[in-house]
Enzyme design. Structure first.
Site, PDB file in Angstrom:
ATOM      1  N   TRP A 149       0.807  -1.223   0.000  1.00 36.49           N
ATOM      2  CA  TRP A 149       0.000   0.000   0.000  1.00 36.49           C
ATOM      3  C   TRP A 149       0.838   1.270   0.000  1.00 36.49           C
ATOM      4  O   TRP A 149       0.358   2.323  -0.385  1.00 36.49           O
ATOM      5  CB  TRP A 149      -0.916   0.018   1.243  1.00 36.49           C
ATOM      6  N   ASN A 150       2.125   1.210   0.422  1.00 31.24           N
ATOM      7  CA  ASN A 150       2.752   2.458   0.873  1.00 31.24           C
ATOM      8  C   ASN A 150       3.289   3.383  -0.221  1.00 31.24           C
ATOM      9  O   ASN A 150       3.507   4.556   0.055  1.00 31.24           O
ATOM     10  CB  ASN A 150       3.853   2.168   1.911  1.00 31.24           C
ATOM     11  N   LYS A 173      -2.094  -6.345  -9.190  1.00 24.33           N
ATOM     12  CA  LYS A 173      -2.989  -6.448  -8.038  1.00 24.33           C
ATOM     13  C   LYS A 173      -2.646  -5.309  -7.091  1.00 24.33           C
ATOM     14  O   LYS A 173      -1.627  -5.320  -6.408  1.00 24.33           O
ATOM     15  CB  LYS A 173      -2.810  -7.785  -7.314  1.00 24.33           C
ATOM     16  N   GLY A 226       6.551  -6.252  -0.904  1.00 23.06           N
ATOM     17  CA  GLY A 226       5.731  -6.362   0.300  1.00 23.06           C
ATOM     18  C   GLY A 226       6.558  -6.932   1.430  1.00 23.06           C
ATOM     19  O   GLY A 226       7.786  -6.846   1.412  1.00 23.06           O
ATOM     20  N   GLY A 227       5.879  -7.528   2.400  1.00 26.39           N
ATOM     21  CA  GLY A 227       6.561  -8.020   3.587  1.00 26.39           C
ATOM     22  C   GLY A 227       7.081  -9.447   3.407  1.00 26.39           C
ATOM     23  O   GLY A 227       6.615 -10.188   2.541  1.00 26.39           O
ATOM     24  N   GLU A 248      10.924  -7.745  -3.598  1.00 28.33           N
ATOM     25  CA  GLU A 248      11.420  -6.515  -2.958  1.00 28.33           C
ATOM     26  C   GLU A 248      10.765  -6.477  -1.592  1.00 28.33           C
ATOM     27  O   GLU A 248       9.567  -6.213  -1.489  1.00 28.33           O
ATOM     28  CB  GLU A 248      10.977  -5.276  -3.755  1.00 28.33           C
ATOM     29  N   LEU A 249      11.530  -6.757  -0.534  1.00 28.65           N
ATOM     30  CA  LEU A 249      10.893  -6.947   0.772  1.00 28.65           C
ATOM     31  C   LEU A 249      11.262  -5.838   1.752  1.00 28.65           C
ATOM     32  O   LEU A 249      11.670  -4.754   1.351  1.00 28.65           O
ATOM     33  CB  LEU A 249      11.260  -8.325   1.309  1.00 28.65           C
ATOM     34  N   CYS A 282      10.057   1.535   3.077  1.00 26.33           N
ATOM     35  CA  CYS A 282      10.864   0.314   3.179  1.00 26.33           C
ATOM     36  C   CYS A 282      12.325   0.643   3.446  1.00 26.33           C
ATOM     37  O   CYS A 282      13.029  -0.141   4.055  1.00 26.33           O
ATOM     38  CB  CYS A 282      10.713  -0.537   1.936  1.00 26.33           C
ATOM     39  N   GLU A 381      10.891  -4.777  11.942  1.00 26.16           N
ATOM     40  CA  GLU A 381      10.412  -3.738  11.032  1.00 26.16           C
ATOM     41  C   GLU A 381       8.956  -3.428  11.397  1.00 26.16           C
ATOM     42  O   GLU A 381       8.114  -4.328  11.444  1.00 26.16           O
ATOM     43  CB  GLU A 381      10.463  -4.208   9.569  1.00 26.16           C
TER      44      GLU A 381
HETATM   45  P1  NAD Z   1       2.066  -7.119   2.497  1.00 29.80           P
HETATM   46  O1  NAD Z   1       3.153  -8.109   2.286  1.00 29.80           O
HETATM   47  O2  NAD Z   1       1.122  -7.330   3.621  1.00 29.80           O
HETATM   48  O3  NAD Z   1       1.150  -6.988   1.174  1.00 29.80           O
HETATM   49  C1  NAD Z   1       1.702  -6.749  -0.093  1.00 29.80           C
HETATM   50  C2  NAD Z   1       0.738  -7.243  -1.163  1.00 29.80           C
HETATM   51  O4  NAD Z   1       0.683  -8.680  -1.130  1.00 29.80           O
HETATM   52  C3  NAD Z   1      -0.699  -6.750  -1.004  1.00 29.80           C
HETATM   53  O5  NAD Z   1      -1.213  -6.390  -2.270  1.00 29.80           O
HETATM   54  C4  NAD Z   1      -1.403  -7.983  -0.471  1.00 29.80           C
HETATM   55  O6  NAD Z   1      -2.789  -8.041  -0.756  1.00 29.80           O
HETATM   56  C5  NAD Z   1      -0.665  -9.094  -1.192  1.00 29.80           C
HETATM   57  N1  NAD Z   1      -0.838 -10.421  -0.587  1.00 29.80           N
HETATM   58  C6  NAD Z   1      -1.130 -10.719   0.701  1.00 29.80           C
HETATM   59  N2  NAD Z   1      -1.197 -12.063   0.859  1.00 29.80           N
HETATM   60  C7  NAD Z   1      -0.932 -12.628  -0.345  1.00 29.80           C
HETATM   61  C8  NAD Z   1      -0.847 -13.969  -0.821  1.00 29.80           C
HETATM   62  N3  NAD Z   1      -1.057 -15.011  -0.020  1.00 29.80           N
HETATM   63  N4  NAD Z   1      -0.536 -14.176  -2.126  1.00 29.80           N
HETATM   64  C9  NAD Z   1      -0.318 -13.130  -2.942  1.00 29.80           C
HETATM   65  N5  NAD Z   1      -0.400 -11.833  -2.564  1.00 29.80           N
HETATM   66  C10 NAD Z   1      -0.700 -11.575  -1.274  1.00 29.80           C
HETATM   67  O7  NAD Z   1       2.793  -5.704   2.620  1.00 29.80           O
HETATM   68  P2  NAD Z   1       2.195  -4.278   3.092  1.00 29.80           P
HETATM   69  O8  NAD Z   1       1.886  -4.353   4.550  1.00 29.80           O
HETATM   70  O9  NAD Z   1       1.146  -3.823   2.154  1.00 29.80           O
HETATM   71  O10 NAD Z   1       3.481  -3.353   2.849  1.00 29.80           O
HETATM   72  C11 NAD Z   1       4.513  -3.225   3.762  1.00 29.80           C
HETATM   73  C12 NAD Z   1       5.702  -4.121   3.446  1.00 29.80           C
HETATM   74  O11 NAD Z   1       6.192  -3.872   2.145  1.00 29.80           O
HETATM   75  C13 NAD Z   1       6.859  -3.809   4.381  1.00 29.80           C
HETATM   76  O12 NAD Z   1       7.492  -4.994   4.816  1.00 29.80           O
HETATM   77  C14 NAD Z   1       7.796  -2.980   3.515  1.00 29.80           C
HETATM   78  O13 NAD Z   1       9.123  -2.957   3.927  1.00 29.80           O
HETATM   79  C15 NAD Z   1       7.608  -3.639   2.192  1.00 29.80           C
HETATM   80  N6  NAD Z   1       8.034  -2.718   1.111  1.00 29.80           N
HETATM   81  C16 NAD Z   1       9.176  -3.013   0.419  1.00 29.80           C
HETATM   82  C17 NAD Z   1       9.625  -2.160  -0.576  1.00 29.80           C
HETATM   83  C18 NAD Z   1      10.858  -2.468  -1.390  1.00 29.80           C
HETATM   84  O14 NAD Z   1      10.987  -1.943  -2.482  1.00 29.80           O
HETATM   85  N7  NAD Z   1      11.780  -3.273  -0.918  1.00 29.80           N
HETATM   86  C19 NAD Z   1       8.885  -1.009  -0.877  1.00 29.80           C
HETATM   87  C20 NAD Z   1       7.737  -0.743  -0.150  1.00 29.80           C
HETATM   88  C21 NAD Z   1       7.319  -1.625   0.834  1.00 29.80           C
END
Ligand code: NAD
Length: 489
Positions: A149-150, A173, A226-227, A248-249, A282, A381
């Site tokens: 989302w961020n 997505k 994402g995470g 990219e986590l 992130c 984090e």
């Molecule tokens: P999240 O991992 O909860 O969600 C990310 C996406 O994954 C969402 O669209 C979510 O709906 C989807 N998702 C959830 N479960 C899934 C599944 N089982 N299968 C497929 N998709 C699924 O992350 P968040 O809370 O939205 O964002 C924060 C995280 O993202 C933090 O850990 C942050 O560090 C990371 N982040 C990393 C970067 C980078 O470039 N390294 C940039 C921004 C954010």
């Protein structure tokens, strides 16, 4: 309440199931979004698959793909304010930041527009007579882009732009936590004139939407930001289709201040890296290591600056720190801070919701002085404006401390000593290193981490390689037909 639609196969679709989204600045629902069902995800992937192999997109020259991307970039520039404000309503990020970040997102599309017709192969100097062997870089296939989302417009651009430049088709997505700007962005894809099915934008929850998308047999490439927990699901999901995956986590990046640093610059780096975007970044430099001789002075400066920060309405351009995106994040920050104080950290400032704001998900810029890295706020984090500061004595000691983490996304080093800057940055295990600056990005500069921050690279020319595969073609150039393989000459 505003209503948003999916964009599937060149059409805007109402969807069958829906959910509401809260505006973090008010804590009240403000928009209704479709939540993609399994059938709708399948429709989007089928549309992307048809567009990949048949028709206009498959036949289009790379130069023409570049022209479409350029048109999209120009449309984003025109609509940056509108898209930015939608993102603010949904995520609580400052409007002045979302507007300017969305304007800059246009540059990512323009950069890859220019690269589209510069993706070249090689002629191989082969060790056999009468053979002409060459490589071409081909699109991988249907790309599933899953974003958090961020910084969605930006994180989606780092996937969509190189994927399209290279000739792939995409299903994005958008995060269920703030999908408004991404769904609106579909209107610009449509207006730019991309053929139906080339880009599809849906939103929904991890289950079923994310799972069905990333495990779909017709998806060949999954680009995930994402995470780490979700990344584990992605890896499991792609055991179904063996898609090429980029991750990219998260991060828990070190920001190191040596006693020879320009202190004003260093404090600006610490503030930008932790209180900018309310710490929901992130690359947040949330483990701050300060050399012993200047430790008390730097802590005092951070405290003084934190007290001056204007917290409030993200739509107001005088605001410096807006709300957090979700109630869960706010409650997590409160829990981590309480545990950290119990474990021996000292709360220097902040650590609570501001007294003057009774609605909305606001949290004060916080500084914790931590005795060591066993403290929860140092190890975990969590997305909030919270600095965990620690003292160090020597260069060798701080390098070891900086690397003592499962993550490796970014790092910051503040020093006026050039030799030291080179020594230290070389030894830090992270993908992005900032010296005397922090939290800057560019379409031309590769972005990505080491260790559990994920190992892929987005942005820059590297990203084109992430969206193409090498095809090797052998041509027999001899005048005689191919010889019988069972007759040795
Ligand atoms: P999240 O991992 O909860 O969600 C990310 C996406 O994954 C969402 O669209 C979510 O709906 C989807 N998702 C959830 N479960 C899934 C599944 N089982 N299968 C497929 N998709 C699924 O992350 P968040 O809370 O939205 O964002 C924060 C995280 O993202 C933090 O850990 C942050 O560090 C990371 N982040 C990393 C970067 C980078 O470039 N390294 C940039 C921004 C954010």
């Amino acid at each position: 309440m505003q209503r948003f639609k999916h964009y599937i196969d060149g059409k805007f679709e109402e969807g069958t199931e829906h959910f509401e989204s809260l505006n973090p600045a008010t804590g009240l629902p403000w928009a209704i979004f479709p939540a993609a069902t399994e059938a709708e995800v399948n429709q989007a992937v089928e549309a992307a698959d048809r567009a990949l192999f048949n028709g206009e997109w498959a036949e289009m020259s790379a130069t023409q793909r570049g022209k479409l991307l350029r048109k999209l970039g120009d449309l984003i520039s025109e609509h940056a304010a509108e898209l930015g404000e939608l993102e603010t309503n949904d995520s609580g990020k400052l409007a002045k930041e979302t507007r300017s970040q969305t304007g800059y997102v246009a540059d990512y599309y323009l950069y890859y527009a220019g690269l589209a017709d510069k993706i070249q192969g090689d002629v191989i100097p082969i060790d056999k007579p009468n053979m002409h062997v060459f490589t071409t870089r081909e699109p991988i296939g249907v790309v599933a882009a899953v974003v958090p989302w961020n910084a969605q417009m930006f994180l989606a651009a780092t996937k969509i732009a190189p994927a399209l430049a290279a000739g792939n088709t995409v299903v994005v997505k958008a995060s269920e936590q703030a999908p408004a700007a991404m769904l609106k962005f579909a209107e610009l894809i449509h207006a730019a004139g991309f053929p139906a099915g080339v880009v599809n934008i849906i939103t929904g929850f991890g289950e079923p939407c994310g799972r069905v998308l990333t495990s779909h047999p017709k998806v060949a490439r999954v680009a995930f930001t994402g995470g780490p927990e979700t990344a584990r699901h992605i890896i499991k999901n792609t055991s179904n289709n063996f898609a090429h995956v980029s991750l990219e986590l998260g991060g828990k990046s070190p920001l190191i201040v040596f006693d020879d640093a320009d202190l004003e610059g260093a404090v600006n780096g610490i503030i930008a890296g932790n209180y900018g975007a309310s710490g929901q970044s992130c690359v947040a430099g949330s483990r701050v290591f300060i050399q012993s001789g200047i430790y008390d002075q730097v802590l005092a400066k951070i405290k003084e600056r934190a007290a001056q920060i204007v917290i409030g309405d993200p739509l107001d351009d005088s605001t410096q720190v807006g709300p957090l995106a979700t109630t869960a994040q706010l409650e997590r920050a409160e829990r981590v801070i309480a545990n950290s104080v119990q474990q021996g950290a000292t709360l220097v400032c902040g650590g609570k919701r501001p007294d003057h704001l009774d609605a909305g998900l606001y949290f004060e810029p916080t500084l914790l002085a931590c005795p060591d890295q066993s403290i929860e706020s140092v190890r975990t984090e969590f997305f909030a404006p919270v600095i965990s500061a620690m003292r160090f004595e020597t260069e060798a000691e701080v390098i070891a401390m900086a690397n003592d983490t499962e993550f490796g996304l970014a790092a910051g080093v503040f020093t006026e000593n050039l030799a030291r800057a080179h020594r230290v940055t070389k030894k830090i295990r992270a993908g992005i290193i900032y010296v005397n600056t922090y939290r800057v990005i560019s379409p031309t500069a590769p972005f990505g981490g080491f260790k559990q921050s994920g190992g892929s690279r987005e942005a820059g020319i590297d990203a084109i390689h992430e969206y193409t595969r090498t095809k090797t073609t052998w041509i027999n150039t001899s005048e005689t037909p191919m010889a019988n393989p069972f007759v040795m000459r």
